[in-house]
Each structure stands twice: as C-alpha cells, then as structure tokens.
Scaffold this active site. Structure first.
Site, PDB file in Angstrom:
ATOM      1  N   LYS A 173       0.858  -1.177   0.000  1.00 17.00           N
ATOM      2  CA  LYS A 173       0.000   0.000   0.000  1.00 17.00           C
ATOM      3  C   LYS A 173       0.898   1.232   0.000  1.00 17.00           C
ATOM      4  CE  LYS A 173      -1.491   2.838   2.921  1.00 17.00           C
ATOM      5  NZ  LYS A 173      -1.478   4.096   2.099  1.00 17.00           N
ATOM      6  N   GLU A 248      10.182   2.456  10.231  1.00 19.30           N
ATOM      7  CA  GLU A 248      11.224   3.426   9.887  1.00 19.30           C
ATOM      8  C   GLU A 248      10.528   4.774   9.898  1.00 19.30           C
ATOM      9  OE1 GLU A 248      13.254   6.120   8.673  1.00 19.30           O
ATOM     10  OE2 GLU A 248      12.757   5.414   6.667  1.00 19.30           O
ATOM     11  N   CYS A 281      13.823  11.821   5.973  1.00 21.34           N
ATOM     12  CA  CYS A 281      13.870  11.605   7.417  1.00 21.34           C
ATOM     13  C   CYS A 281      15.286  11.649   7.966  1.00 21.34           C
ATOM     14  CB  CYS A 281      13.199  10.273   7.778  1.00 21.34           C
ATOM     15  SG  CYS A 281      13.834   8.876   6.844  1.00 21.34           S
ATOM     16  N   GLU A 381      10.160  17.419  13.754  1.00 22.75           N
ATOM     17  CA  GLU A 381      10.577  17.179  12.373  1.00 22.75           C
ATOM     18  C   GLU A 381       9.738  18.048  11.441  1.00 22.75           C
ATOM     19  OE1 GLU A 381      11.698  13.336   9.649  1.00 22.75           O
ATOM     20  OE2 GLU A 381       9.728  13.319  10.597  1.00 22.75           O
TER      21      GLU A 381
END
Length: 477
Positions: A173, A248, A281, A381
């Site tokens: 997905k 992750e 990231c 972030e």
C-alpha cells in the site's frame, strides 16, 4: 487525466470492489493529473487471501528460483527508468534530474544489492560447536508493506524485494499522495513474471487500507515507513494479532561541525538539508557548530540558502522542487512562523514562496540561527527545506545537544580528527552516523533508535527483517 484506478491482486489487474476515486495532484501546478481509487475492506481481504494462498508454494521455492525472479525484476526495472522517473517527478515534485539520478537509482541499487545478499545468505546452519543443533531461517509469511511519498522507490524496493527474496508474500500500500510510481512498479512485477499472489498492490489511505492491513488476522507482519505518529497508530492496530511490526520513522539529525571541519562542511551540510526539498527523514536539519567558527558558519549557511535555486521540476537541473502537497506546504509554513515567534534569528528564507513563483507548493530554502535546542523548530521534524543552527562550546555539550531529541535516526560529524570523530560516533544515540560527507553503501543497515523506529532495512539486515528463526535439536546429517 491518467486513469490508474485498478489494483494488482493475485497476478491480475482488477477494478476496486467499490469505486472511491481520489485525484493525484501535481505539486508544481496544484492541478490534478491522475485519478486512483482508494480500496476498502473487500479489496484488502482479496489481496491478503491471494498472498496467503501464494505463501504455501512460494515459501518453499529454492533460493535460485527467487534469485532468478529478482534478476528479472532488476532487468525490467532498468528498462522502465524513464517511466519511473517521470512518474515520481509528477506525483511528488522531485526535479526530473533528481528523479533520474537519485529517486530512480535508489531502487535499482537496492535490487542489485539484495540479489547479492540473497546469494550469500545461509538459510540453514548449525550452532557453532553443536552440529546436531540447527538454525533454520524461514519466511515470516504474509507481509503488509506501507510506504511513504517522499522516496517512493527507495522504500518500496527496501520492503518488497527482501520480503519476496526470502519466501514471504506481500501486499503493497503506497502513499495515496504518490501512487503512480507504485503503479509502474506493479507493471514491472507483472512483466517480470512474479507468480500470482506473491506480490499484490492496492491503493488506500492510512485510516482505511492501512488500518485494515495492520489489524488483519491473516497478515503476519507490517513494515511501515512514515511519520512517528502514524507508526504509533499502526503498532496499536497490530497489537491484538501480535504480528511483527517494523518501523522506519522520523528524524531530526544533528550535524556536529567542529572547528577543525573541512572547509566545505557547512555548505555541504546545508545543501544536504535542501535535497529532495528537505523531505528526507535522515536530513541533517540541526547544524551544531563549535562557537569559535559559529559566526562564519552562519554566514556560509545563509549564503548557501539564498543562492539555492528553486524551480520547475519538469526542467533539468540541480534546483529544488516543490513540497509534495498543500498540507505539507502549510505545515512547513506554520513551523517557520513558529520559529520566528520563538525568537530564532532568520538569516535566510522565511515565509511564502520564493521570489518570482506564484503557484505550486514551493517553499523558500530557510535557515534559522541562534536556536535553542528546546525550541519547537529544534525538536519537531519539519520535513521541509528548513535548517536550524545551534552553537556549542565543547565535545560534551555537543553530544548532549545532539542526543536531546526524541529521534535517533541519522547524525553527522564533521572533523579532521579521527579520534574525535570516533568518540562522537560512539556517543550519539542513533542508528546511523555519517562522517565528513561519506554517505554509506546501499547494502548498509538503515534504521534508527528511539522514536525513529525499529528494525533495519538494506542488505542482509533487510532479509532478516522478513524471517523467523527456528531452533531444531537432534538434527543428524
């Protein structure tokens, strides 16, 4: 407008059980250019059933059979290079040059390295000193693979390829924001001769298909890449069935620049933040600079940001493209505003689009100086082209600031003193340390500590993520 509403289930292109159209937006134009369908429970169940049925036979195939399939995928992936680069550029705004040289190539590099890792991997071996005690590495089963929009092929290849390499079966997905590259990848898998049910693909959002896969009783494992918030939700959804979950997640990497760093360290680190429009990231978004060179470093970073080109992703060149979506643009703008209100010194960039651009989700390459690590812009972030700069006085303070974060994905060290670099590498709490611009190999383990996730992707570690370990006694040769 491109019509990509079909799913790939059990070796066939099929229509969704129930129509649920979703427009894919080109972030450079803010206009829809494709339509997909978001799947529902019936589509998820069909994909899981196909994967479950295929697992019975695929799990016992020979290593060579799986190597041959991976080689076929590799050959077909190379052939579709232009199609893949174009899809990624259109769906998430990566400049076409970056799509061709980084976005596409990460996938092909991972496939190549996984073939080598599979060739060398021993699925059965005795415990040292105990020849009648055997360790068997067996495929975990049906794997739900949920991938993000920022590096679509990097993440798809880091999940699909090792899963099928070890004998597991898969349901992919992708992000509904960037689904076109996954559609091309599914065409590649079909043409490469992937057996029916071994690889399945359907679109959907996190609340729908993402949750359905995470909670499904016939899914043995979820591998997810994305935000820490979403990773937490997936872990909770998977808890009732006690399936393996590998994550992750986010990062807020510290880039520690010592006074003896090479002359290009600050410019290199600043440009790294702006790569892929800051939507990585592992970006070194917190630049920690030794106080004796701090003022000069701020000048270099500001000048680098001010001169960093921004432009149309359809045009070739080293420029920065738009953010992926309106939601991401608004998030980045909001956090830039937060930084200004927090009292950080804005030395480059800021709110709004770059000069001369009045359409598209383009942000300005931005640098904040004199940031305190407790500020929101130092802790959260941002996932955009925004770097914060923090001074430090000595090694101990540098390491304290570097580790003062909920994340632990990638940290960076810039020094010409090998022993100082090694001390920093040992002290920093993160899954990866990058020294002096060395980016690492494709077969290396990718993953983090703390709220950056668990598990490791890439190379032999990526294969192990999709395997169970069985200990057998009384094994006679």
């Amino acid at each position: 407008m491109l019509d990509k509403r079909e799913f790939y289930i059990n070796g066939k292109w099929v229509k969704p059980a129930k129509a649920n159209d979703f427009e894919v937006i080109n972030p450079a134009t803010e206009e829809p250019f494709a339509v997909i369908s978001l799947g529902g429970q019936a589509d998820t169940d069909a994909a899981v059933a196909a994967a479950r049925n295929a697992f019975t036979t695929w799990s016992v195939t020979s290593k060579q059979t799986r190597i041959d399939l991976l080689q076929s995928i590799y050959d077909e992936y190379k052939r579709r290079a232009d199609d893949m680069a174009e899809a990624i550029s259109n769906e998430m705004g990566a400049p076409i040059t970056l799509s061709q040289t980084q976005q596409f190539t990460t996938g092909i590099s991972h496939i190549k390295k996984f073939i080598k890792a599979l060739q060398e991997f021993e699925f059965e071996h005795p415990i040292d000193g105990h020849p009648t005690e055997m360790i068997l590495h067996e495929p975990i089963g049906v794997c739900g693979l949920i991938t993000p929009w920022n590096w679509p092929m990097n993440q798809i290849c880091l999940k699909v390829i090792p899963a099928i390499a070890v004998g597991s079966t898969t349901i992919l997905k992708p992000s509904e924001v960037s689904p076109l590259s996954a559609h091309v990848f599914s065409e590649i898998m079909d043409t490469a001769g992937c057996p029916a049910g071994v690889y399945n693909y359907l679109n959907g959002d996190g609340v729908g298909v993402g949750t359905q896969l995470s909670s499904h009783k016939d899914v043995d494992m979820i591998s997810f890449t994305g935000s820490t918030r979403a990773g937490t939700a997936i872990t909770k959804a998977a808890a009732d069935t006690v399936k393996r979950v590998t994550l992750e997640l986010g990062g807020k990497g510290a880039n520690v620049v010592y006074a003896d760093a090479d002359e290009n360290a600050v410019k290199r680190g600043t440009q790294h933040v702006f790569n892929n429009t800051g939507q990585s990231c592992n970006a070194p978004t917190r630049m920690l600079v030794e106080r004796s060179i701090y003022d000069n470093a701020v000048e270099i970073a500001a000048e680098t940001a001010k001169n960093h080109p921004v432009g149309n992703p359809a045009e070739e060149g080293p420029h920065m493209g738009p953010l992926v979506s309106e939601a991401q643009f608004n998030k980045v703008q909001g956090l830039i505003e937060v930084g200004i209100k927090e009292g950080a010194r804005l030395v480059a960039g800021g709110l709004g689009r770059p000069e001369g651009i009045n359409k598209g989700f383009f942000a300005r390459p931005t640098v904040f100086a004199d940031v305190d690590n407790s500020m929101q812009i130092a802790q959260e972030e941002i996932f955009g082209p925004v770097m914060v700069m923090i001074p430090f006085d000595d090694e101990e303070q540098a390491m304290q600031i570097a580790n003062d974060t909920p994340y632990g994905l990638t940290n960076y060290v810039q020094t010409q003193d090998p022993e100082k670099a090694k001390r920093a590498a040992r002290a920093m709490r993160s899954g990866m340390i990058r020294m002096n611009g060395d980016g690492g190999a494709a077969a290396s383990p990718f993953g983090g500590y703390k709220q950056s996730g668990n598990g490791r992707e890439g190379g032999k570690w990526g294969l192990e993520d999709f395997l169970e370990v069985k200990h057998v006694t009384g094994w006679n040769a």
